[in-house]
Design a protein around this motif. Structure first.
Motif, PDB file in Angstrom:
ATOM      1  N   THR A   1       0.825  -1.295   0.184  1.00 59.33           N
ATOM      2  CA  THR A   1      -0.139   0.116  -0.141  1.00 59.33           C
ATOM      3  C   THR A   1       0.811   1.071  -0.007  1.00 59.33           C
ATOM      4  OG1 THR A   1      -1.767  -1.100   1.316  1.00 59.33           O
ATOM      5  CG2 THR A   1      -1.900   1.389   1.352  1.00 59.33           C
ATOM      6  N   VAL A   2       0.441   2.302  -0.822  1.00 60.31           N
ATOM      7  CA  VAL A   2       1.004   3.469  -0.510  1.00 60.31           C
ATOM      8  C   VAL A   2       0.067   4.461  -0.151  1.00 60.31           C
ATOM      9  CG1 VAL A   2       2.189   5.470  -1.782  1.00 60.31           C
ATOM     10  CG2 VAL A   2       2.699   3.004  -2.685  1.00 60.31           C
ATOM     11  N   ARG A   3       0.384   5.187   0.961  1.00 63.53           N
ATOM     12  CA  ARG A   3      -0.738   5.969   1.533  1.00 63.53           C
ATOM     13  C   ARG A   3      -0.027   7.407   1.858  1.00 63.53           C
ATOM     14  NH1 ARG A   3      -2.862   2.862   6.059  1.00 63.53           N
ATOM     15  NH2 ARG A   3      -4.155   2.031   4.272  1.00 63.53           N
ATOM     16  N   VAL A   4      -0.695   8.451   1.349  1.00 65.22           N
ATOM     17  CA  VAL A   4      -0.012   9.839   1.448  1.00 65.22           C
ATOM     18  C   VAL A   4      -0.751  10.749   2.250  1.00 65.22           C
ATOM     19  CG1 VAL A   4       0.980  11.836   0.197  1.00 65.22           C
ATOM     20  CG2 VAL A   4       1.216   9.257  -0.548  1.00 65.22           C
ATOM     21  N   SER A   5      -0.356  11.517   2.962  1.00 68.48           N
ATOM     22  CA  SER A   5      -1.342  12.741   3.707  1.00 68.48           C
ATOM     23  C   SER A   5      -0.774  14.191   3.318  1.00 68.48           C
ATOM     24  CB  SER A   5      -1.336  12.694   5.421  1.00 68.48           C
ATOM     25  OG  SER A   5      -0.107  13.121   5.944  1.00 68.48           O
ATOM     26  N   PHE A   6      -1.447  14.885   3.026  1.00 67.56           N
ATOM     27  CA  PHE A   6      -1.249  16.489   2.891  1.00 67.56           C
ATOM     28  C   PHE A   6      -1.645  17.199   3.992  1.00 67.56           C
ATOM     29  CE2 PHE A   6      -1.081  14.434  -1.343  1.00 67.56           C
ATOM     30  CZ  PHE A   6      -0.232  15.681  -2.119  1.00 67.56           C
ATOM     31  N   SER A   7      -0.834  18.220   4.389  1.00 68.03           N
ATOM     32  CA  SER A   7      -0.982  19.123   5.426  1.00 68.03           C
ATOM     33  C   SER A   7      -1.444  20.532   4.740  1.00 68.03           C
ATOM     34  CB  SER A   7       0.082  19.195   6.210  1.00 68.03           C
ATOM     35  OG  SER A   7      -0.311  20.365   7.247  1.00 68.03           O
ATOM     36  N   ASN A   8      -2.492  20.885   4.952  1.00 67.65           N
ATOM     37  CA  ASN A   8      -2.810  22.148   4.399  1.00 67.65           C
ATOM     38  C   ASN A   8      -4.153  22.959   5.136  1.00 67.65           C
ATOM     39  OD1 ASN A   8      -5.162  21.109   2.865  1.00 67.65           O
ATOM     40  ND2 ASN A   8      -3.797  20.848   1.168  1.00 67.65           N
ATOM     41  N   LEU A   9      -4.441  23.990   4.741  1.00 66.47           N
ATOM     42  CA  LEU A   9      -5.976  24.335   5.572  1.00 66.47           C
ATOM     43  C   LEU A   9      -7.160  24.139   4.762  1.00 66.47           C
ATOM     44  CD1 LEU A   9      -4.603  28.056   6.297  1.00 66.47           C
ATOM     45  CD2 LEU A   9      -4.685  26.144   7.923  1.00 66.47           C
ATOM     46  N   HIS A  10      -6.987  23.257   3.585  1.00 66.87           N
ATOM     47  CA  HIS A  10      -8.112  23.402   2.770  1.00 66.87           C
ATOM     48  C   HIS A  10      -8.789  21.705   2.745  1.00 66.87           C
ATOM     49  CE1 HIS A  10      -6.185  26.827   1.016  1.00 66.87           C
ATOM     50  NE2 HIS A  10      -5.148  26.040   0.455  1.00 66.87           N
TER      51      HIS A  10
END
Length: 295
Positions: free
Chosen positions: A88-97
């Protein structure tokens, strides 16, 4: 001619001696992207154990496009990104949206409209995605920049990449590890210039938002403001902190002035960690570890 300069440095790396890329088919690759850092980890799913962690600090990066450029440069030199057989490839994004929408009200044809109520969207620069929180009966609607999204598709063309907003990973982990028999409690996840605040009760998640701060005074203002709005007493409640904060930091010092009871959180407990992880602060890299609890 490639005019993109390197604006990152590898600030921390851990790799268990027993790990090799030949094991990728039964390992998960986790990646967290923010304007200040690109971090990755590998979990051996057979042993349910974290075996790799790498932390790349981003320097003088100001836009999502610049983050994407640095991601491409790191990937070109890192064999973990070049491996194509991850479980599995799992990615998180940190932003205000992002915004949380009750599942009963959600219409997938209007996910952009939900997000426009809270964020400015540019169809040429933003990709709008969603993540379902089964336990909350809600969906996290969020956007990621099209440049990083495209690079991820290029890097892993043979398998789907699961993308979540960082708040989803934090929500899953904090809910999973919070004692629901206790009273309402406040939890914070600290990044450079950003703080995520979550309020949890016996009924589950009551509040979640991300605030952009420029100074320790901004930082404490948002925390006290949320506590007041949520009717939490800074003299009585215990605040649990994770992320990039230390006992001797200016953020922790100002937190102590206004909140009587503070504790630093621990790593998620339902997964093992290579012995090499034991020397690190328990509350660091919580956003990366928490990806293991997403589905």
């Amino acid at each position: 001619m490639n005019t993109i300069n390197t604006h990152y440095r590898l600030s921390h790396k851990i790799e268990d001696e027993a790990f090799g890329l030949s094991q990728a088919s039964y390992c998960n690759l986790y990646l967290s992207l923010s304007q200040k850092a690109i971090r990755l980890a590998v979990v051996d799913t057979v042993r349910n154990k974290f075996v790799v962690l790498e932390d790349y600090e981003l320097i003088t990066i100001f836009t999502p496009l610049q983050v994407a450029e640095q991601l491409r440069l790191i990937a070109a030199e890192n064999l973990l990104f070049q491996e194509q057989h991850w479980n599995t490839v799992r990615v998180s994004f940190s932003n205000l949206h992002f915004t949380l929408v009750p599942e009963t009200l959600y219409d997938p044809t209007h996910k952009e409209d939900y997000l426009r109520l809270h964020s400015e969207l540019n169809p040429l620069q933003d990709v709008v995605l969603s993540y379902r929180h089964g336990g909350l009966e809600a969906l996290n609607i969020f956007s990621v920049d099209v440049a990083s999204y495209g690079i991820l598709q290029e890097l892993f063309p043979r398998q789907p990449v699961q993308i979540v907003h960082q708040t989803s990973a934090l929500i899953r982990s904090v809910l999973h590890h919070t004692d629901r028999t206790s009273a309402r409690n406040i939890n914070i996840f600290v990044e450079r210039n950003y703080v995520t605040i979550l309020v949890i009760s016996q009924n589950g998640l009551e509040f979640c938002n991300v605030f952009h701060y420029h100074s320790p005074e901004d930082f404490i203002y948002y925390i006290i403001f949320v506590m007041q709005e949520q009717k939490l007493n800074p003299e009585q409640e215990t605040l649990t902190a994770w992320g990039d904060i230390t006992h001797d930091s200016s953020l922790f010092n100002i937190l102590q002035k206004y909140v009587r009871h503070i504790k630093l959180g621990k790593k998620p407990a339902d997964v093992e960690y290579s012995y090499k992880f034991h020397d690190m602060f328990e509350h660091r890299y919580f956003e990366l570890y928490s990806l293991h609890l997403c589905e």
